[in-house]
Design a protein around this motif. Structure first.
Motif, PDB file in Angstrom:
ATOM      1  N   ARG A 335       0.837  -1.208   0.000  1.00 57.37           N
ATOM      2  CA  ARG A 335       0.000   0.000   0.000  1.00 57.37           C
ATOM      3  C   ARG A 335       0.869   1.254   0.000  1.00 57.37           C
ATOM      4  O   ARG A 335       0.590   2.224  -0.717  1.00 57.37           O
ATOM      5  N   ASP A 336       1.943   1.242   0.771  1.00 54.95           N
ATOM      6  CA  ASP A 336       2.848   2.389   0.816  1.00 54.95           C
ATOM      7  C   ASP A 336       3.392   2.701  -0.573  1.00 54.95           C
ATOM      8  O   ASP A 336       3.453   3.859  -0.995  1.00 54.95           O
ATOM      9  N   LEU A 337       3.779   1.676  -1.324  1.00 54.02           N
ATOM     10  CA  LEU A 337       4.311   1.874  -2.668  1.00 54.02           C
ATOM     11  C   LEU A 337       3.246   2.435  -3.606  1.00 54.02           C
ATOM     12  O   LEU A 337       3.516   3.352  -4.389  1.00 54.02           O
ATOM     13  N   LEU A 338       2.035   1.901  -3.525  1.00 56.66           N
ATOM     14  CA  LEU A 338       0.971   2.360  -4.416  1.00 56.66           C
ATOM     15  C   LEU A 338       0.510   3.772  -4.057  1.00 56.66           C
ATOM     16  O   LEU A 338       0.190   4.571  -4.949  1.00 56.66           O
ATOM     17  N   VAL A 339       0.483   4.083  -2.764  1.00 49.12           N
ATOM     18  CA  VAL A 339       0.150   5.456  -2.354  1.00 49.12           C
ATOM     19  C   VAL A 339       1.194   6.421  -2.905  1.00 49.12           C
ATOM     20  O   VAL A 339       0.866   7.515  -3.394  1.00 49.12           O
ATOM     21  N   SER A 340       2.466   6.017  -2.857  1.00 53.61           N
ATOM     22  CA  SER A 340       3.520   6.873  -3.403  1.00 53.61           C
ATOM     23  C   SER A 340       3.316   7.113  -4.889  1.00 53.61           C
ATOM     24  O   SER A 340       3.603   8.200  -5.396  1.00 53.61           O
ATOM     25  N   ALA A 341       2.835   6.113  -5.601  1.00 50.91           N
ATOM     26  CA  ALA A 341       2.561   6.288  -7.025  1.00 50.91           C
ATOM     27  C   ALA A 341       1.510   7.366  -7.245  1.00 50.91           C
ATOM     28  O   ALA A 341       1.681   8.266  -8.088  1.00 50.91           O
ATOM     29  N   VAL A 342       0.428   7.312  -6.498  1.00 55.23           N
ATOM     30  CA  VAL A 342      -0.638   8.303  -6.656  1.00 55.23           C
ATOM     31  C   VAL A 342      -0.164   9.678  -6.204  1.00 55.23           C
ATOM     32  O   VAL A 342      -0.498  10.700  -6.817  1.00 55.23           O
ATOM     33  N   GLU A 343       0.644   9.720  -5.152  1.00 50.63           N
ATOM     34  CA  GLU A 343       1.176  11.005  -4.687  1.00 50.63           C
ATOM     35  C   GLU A 343       2.066  11.662  -5.743  1.00 50.63           C
ATOM     36  O   GLU A 343       2.246  12.881  -5.728  1.00 50.63           O
ATOM     37  N   ALA A 344       2.630  10.864  -6.636  1.00 51.83           N
ATOM     38  CA  ALA A 344       3.446  11.393  -7.734  1.00 51.83           C
ATOM     39  C   ALA A 344       2.610  11.604  -8.994  1.00 51.83           C
ATOM     40  O   ALA A 344       3.151  11.661 -10.100  1.00 51.83           O
ATOM     41  N   ASN A 345       1.289  11.707  -8.832  1.00 45.87           N
ATOM     42  CA  ASN A 345       0.354  12.017  -9.933  1.00 45.87           C
ATOM     43  C   ASN A 345       0.275  10.926 -10.982  1.00 45.87           C
ATOM     44  O   ASN A 345      -0.044  11.193 -12.146  1.00 45.87           O
ATOM     45  N   MET A 346       0.532   9.682 -10.596  1.00 48.51           N
ATOM     46  CA  MET A 346       0.352   8.572 -11.519  1.00 48.51           C
ATOM     47  C   MET A 346      -1.103   8.127 -11.513  1.00 48.51           C
ATOM     48  O   MET A 346      -1.785   8.204 -10.493  1.00 48.51           O
ATOM     49  N   ASN A 347      -1.552   7.636 -12.678  1.00 53.26           N
ATOM     50  CA  ASN A 347      -2.907   7.104 -12.764  1.00 53.26           C
ATOM     51  C   ASN A 347      -2.944   5.696 -13.347  1.00 53.26           C
ATOM     52  O   ASN A 347      -4.014   5.129 -13.529  1.00 53.26           O
ATOM     53  N   MET A 348      -1.763   5.128 -13.656  1.00 49.93           N
ATOM     54  CA  MET A 348      -1.722   3.760 -14.189  1.00 49.93           C
ATOM     55  C   MET A 348      -0.415   3.091 -13.788  1.00 49.93           C
ATOM     56  O   MET A 348       0.634   3.737 -13.722  1.00 49.93           O
ATOM     57  N   ILE A 349      -0.493   1.794 -13.510  1.00 48.92           N
ATOM     58  CA  ILE A 349       0.695   0.965 -13.387  1.00 48.92           C
ATOM     59  C   ILE A 349       0.554  -0.213 -14.347  1.00 48.92           C
ATOM     60  O   ILE A 349      -0.553  -0.589 -14.721  1.00 48.92           O
ATOM     61  N   ARG A 350       1.676  -0.737 -14.746  1.00 47.49           N
ATOM     62  CA  ARG A 350       1.682  -1.932 -15.583  1.00 47.49           C
ATOM     63  C   ARG A 350       2.206  -3.096 -14.752  1.00 47.49           C
ATOM     64  O   ARG A 350       3.354  -3.070 -14.294  1.00 47.49           O
ATOM     65  N   VAL A 351       1.361  -4.090 -14.520  1.00 47.11           N
ATOM     66  CA  VAL A 351       1.792  -5.302 -13.823  1.00 47.11           C
ATOM     67  C   VAL A 351       2.525  -6.158 -14.849  1.00 47.11           C
ATOM     68  O   VAL A 351       1.914  -6.743 -15.737  1.00 47.11           O
ATOM     69  N   TRP A 352       3.825  -6.192 -14.701  1.00 45.79           N
ATOM     70  CA  TRP A 352       4.735  -6.719 -15.716  1.00 45.79           C
ATOM     71  C   TRP A 352       4.716  -8.252 -15.755  1.00 45.79           C
ATOM     72  O   TRP A 352       4.590  -8.930 -14.725  1.00 45.79           O
ATOM     73  N   GLY A 353       4.895  -8.790 -16.984  1.00 44.89           N
ATOM     74  CA  GLY A 353       4.713 -10.211 -17.215  1.00 44.89           C
ATOM     75  C   GLY A 353       5.763 -11.139 -16.654  1.00 44.89           C
ATOM     76  O   GLY A 353       5.580 -12.356 -16.707  1.00 44.89           O
ATOM     77  N   GLY A 354       6.864 -10.631 -16.130  1.00 48.82           N
ATOM     78  CA  GLY A 354       7.843 -11.512 -15.501  1.00 48.82           C
ATOM     79  C   GLY A 354       7.643 -11.667 -14.012  1.00 48.82           C
ATOM     80  O   GLY A 354       8.441 -12.316 -13.337  1.00 48.82           O
TER      81      GLY A 354
END
Length: 813
Positions: A335-354
């Protein structure tokens, strides 16, 4: 009997290894390595060069055991359910075989009705060695199946487990094994509810939900299915026969409150209740419509996401597993990592295939935070044995099960067949010498995935591969910027200048990146003092990309004056990474609507390592993450060079939903003298979801040794953002040594406020590098006599030792 009963079996497990004469408690969810570490049986594999000292763990046979008591066995059917087992394991109940697990990515349901006793029962799960079995399967394969050189532990392409468990060019190779989800004993009647799949159909003023209930029948049964949402309930009757069955119930929501990605609106939710034969499921779902636009235009083919009828520029990063030790990737840590993503104005992540399909709670967090998900199926960078029917059968089951499970999450935006498998056909001698064979094998795999998406028909777009120019196009997606998504790695892997990012204008760039070292705090967590040298053996172990540390150092020398200390080199490596990403993303955002998305590589790390991440191991913010908060801002003003005229163009880039009247203030700063000269003040109307030219500055406007600084304000005079532009590389500027004063104040609500003031211009000023505090701003420019006040916006909780300092770092001239 119709009511289902569940007995949670997560507690009380012990893992034993006869060869090593070891028995340790095993947490569920959890992994063997973490259990051994907690019991003091192995040293920390992340410390210095300990990694290979744990290889005996993945090459051994482990048995997990627990007992439990049961009463009243005469009623119902009993299913032993494993949400995720990694990955090759035989399940034994009371000394008798119950079934075999073959994939980390499948939920396994074993009918154990005839194996249970009144009173005490014993479950044993015998984990076979993943690595040894992979080697064996590779030897027995009809055709050789090469695997990526990133993997220290080889042949995991023959197993359905996270491919990065064998190592990657940012990842340690531990090849863990264990239970990564719940273990339950489920008692039902003749019908067992297994999966609930949800398709949304959006029409004017309403959303229809097609809810498909997938059930297994032990005997013929007739049961009623019900679905309720927003005060409405619909029902249907299932007439089931032994084996797999399904029934669909359609329910309508009028005048729906829609779920939006972060920055675009609220994340609205509805409670959805599902029942079948007394078995109930309750979900919280968001209603949204997602489209991938790939229509032809005058350039090639578009690649843009439309959500709820609105085209949205996607801003974000690639996600890899939360930790190389799966047990450490807790809900709180992730959750801490994902909150940091939103705090940096991100709106998408890619769950990578590896990596892996994550637990339900991961997707629930993304729903809550408004983080849309580009989701790969779990294939990356290898050739895969799709010529073998058992392998393909596992993939078929995996794809359908994951499609159904993840269909309820509003965050899901795209299913993609794989990561870079088309490119992998050109990486290996075997496939180069017989491309037809290996292309046919790849097509078998890819077709199984496409067919699963079509058959399940859950309303999400499918993309065959990433990068990919388009369906059934097996060409070079790395260098085509007219259609499809692009992976652009020339700047890092080919050591091109940062400015080379401006040579391409991708429709959507789903991978690109530049490396840096983690902070000194993280480096101190895995090194002795003697190791803290860029070319030490331990620093080499914690750099998995061949030549990576040399490239970091060479780039520092290209862009900055060479540092005097290791600590300064660490800081400059993060500036290099941040400037690379700033150069690429500001340029590509200024090319909207040709470019409609940038997902840099990568958001997070799985262990302490030099890598492309913007969040170092433990979740601390690198310089790139702070810069991302600015270059991903919904309203950005950027300066871009015009290659034809030599002018510098200021552009207002808006992802907002309404026009905004702003004022841009532009000045030049002489690095040597410290003189700040105002160039102009420009009122401009930043049009919604558009790019507007603000001003055009000619070369002669800037004196030698000067750079640009600018900010933009709203009508009330509030500063909305700040930026700078250096016509030359940072090392060309001769900054005098600044004196930076720091004043720290505690406010009444407990907030810490820090004001920094400098007597001279100072670039990339960074406060408290590597600490647990997240600041409202960092890595900024200080002008003479102009104070900069920042506050602690969030205090993170990290499992790393306390570290980081309140020192101030800045670019030295």
């Amino acid at each position: 009997m119709t009511e289902a009963a569940r007995l949670n079996l997560n507690d009380g497990w012990t893992a034993t290894c006869e060869e090593a004469d070891i028995a340790v408690p095993l947490a569920v969810p959890g992994d063997i390595h973490s259990a051994l570490l907690a019991a003091g049986k192995i040293e920390d594999p992340y410390w210095r060069d300990n990694e290979t000292r744990t290889d005996w763990v993945h090459r051994s046979v482990w048995t997990a055991r627990r007992s439990f008591d049961l009463e009243h066995l005469q009623d119902g059917h009993f299913t032993l359910r494993f949400d995720s087992v990694d990955c090759l394991a035989d399940v034994i109940v009371n000394g008798k075989p119950a079934g075999r697990c073959e994939s980390q990515f499948l939920r396994y349901d074993f009918d154990v009705t005839g194996l249970l006793n009144e009173g005490e029962n014993v479950i044993e799960v015998v984990f076979r060695s993943n690595s040894l079995e992979a080697e064996k399967r590779a030897q027995q394969s009809e055709f050789p199946m090469p695997y990526t050189a990133n993997s220290r532990i080889g042949h995991l392409n023959f197993l359905r487990k996270a491919q990065c468990h064998g190592g990657w060019d940012w990842g340690i190779a531990l090849c863990p094994l264990g239970f990564y989800g719940d273990i339950t004993l489920v008692r039902t009647g003749d019908l067992r509810l297994d999966d609930v799949a949800i398709r949304q159909r959006h029409t004017e003023g309403a959303v229809e939900l097609d809810v498909t209930l997938h059930a297994f029948a032990f005997a013929p049964a007739v049961e009623e299915a019900a679905v309720a949402i927003d005060g409405h309930e619909e029902r249907a009757t299932l007439r089931a026969y032994p084996g797999e069955n399904r029934v669909r119930v359609t329910v309508k929501v009028d005048n729906p409150r829609l779920w939006w990605p972060a920055g675009q609106g609220e994340q609205a939710f509805y409670d959805l209740a599902v029942s079948l034969g007394g078995q109930k499921r309750e979900f919280r779902i968001g209603l949204r419509d997602v489209e991938l636009l790939t229509d032809a235009d005058g350039i090639g083919n578009r690649f843009a996401f439309r959500v709820n009828g609105r085209e949205i520029f996607m801003k974000g990063a690639n996600w890899i597993p939360g930790d190389a030790l799966p047990e450490r990737a807790s809900k709180e840590q992730v959750r801490d990592l994902l909150v940091s993503a939103v705090e940096a104005n991100m709106n998408m992540i890619r769950v990578w295939g590896g990596g892996q399909y994550e637990a339900d709670w991961f997707y629930e967090l993304c729903d809550e935070l408004g983080l849309m998900i580009w989701h790969d199926f779990m294939f990356a960078c290898n050739l895969y044995p799709a010529h073998e029917r058992p392998f393909l059968d596992l993939v078929r089951k995996e794809a359908r099960q994951q499609l159904r499970r993840l269909s309820r999450f509003a965050a899901m935006a795209l299913w993609c067949g794989d990561n870079e498998l088309v490119g992998a056909l050109t990486w290996y001698r075997e496939s180069l010498e017989n491309r037809d064979r290996y292309l046919a094998i790849y097509d078998r795999l890819n077709h199984v995935l496409e067919e699963a998406v079509e058959d399940e028909d859950l309303g999400l777009p499918f993309r065959p591969s990433s990068p990919s120019v388009g369906r059934l196009d097996f060409g070079d997606g790395w260098h085509v910027d007219t259609s499809g998504d692009m992976h652009f790695w020339d700047v890092w892997h080919s050591a091109k200048d940062f400015e080379h990012y401006r040579s391409v204008r991708p429709r959507f760039c789903s991978e690109f990146g530049f490396q840096s070292f983690p902070s000194m705090r993280v480096i101190e967590s895995f090194t002795e003092a003697e190791d803290r040298n860029v070319s030490s053996a331990v620093m080499d172990v914690h750099q998995r990309n061949e030549g990576g540390n040399s490239r970091i150092v060479e780039t520092i020398a290209r862009y900055f004056r060479f540092p005097d200390s290791f600590e300064d080199m660490v800081y400059l490596s993060q500036l290099s990474q941040g400037l690379a990403m700033k150069t690429a993303i500001e340029f590509w955002r200024s090319n909207r609507p040709r470019t409609m998305g940038t997902l840099f590589w990568q958001l997070n790390d799985t262990w302490p390592v030099a890598s492309w991440s913007s969040l170092e191991y433990g979740g601390g913010w690198k310089a790139t993450q702070y810069l991302a908060r600015r270059f991903f801002a919904d309203l950005l003003v950027t300066a871009q060079p015009d290659a034809e005229t030599g002018a510098i163009t200021l552009l207002a880039v808006s992802d907002t939903m309404v026009d905004a009247s702003i004022t841009v203030r532009l000045s030049s700063v002489n690095a040597a003298s410290g003189k700040v000269t105002e160039i102009g003040v420009y009122p401009v109307r930043a049009e919604a979801r558009s790019v507007v030219e603000v001003a055009r500055i000619h070369e002669e406007t800037l004196e030698d040794g000067a750079f640009l600084v600018f900010d933009w304000q709203d009508a009330a005079g509030n500063v909305l953002g700040e930026n700078e532009y250096l016509p030359q590389r940072p090392k060309a500027y001769r900054f005098a040594e600044p004196e930076i004063a720091t004043a720290v104040e505690m406010l009444g609500d407990g907030t810490r406020r820090i004001t920094l003031t400098s007597d001279r211009p100072a670039l990339y000023v960074t406060y408290d590098h590597g600490g647990d505090d997240v600041y409202s701003d960092n890595c900024f420019t200080l002008l003479p006599g102009v104070g900069k006040t920042i506050t602690v916006s969030r205090r993170r909780q990290s499992h790393l030792p306390q570290g980081g300092t309140a020192d101030v770092s800045y670019l030295r001239g």
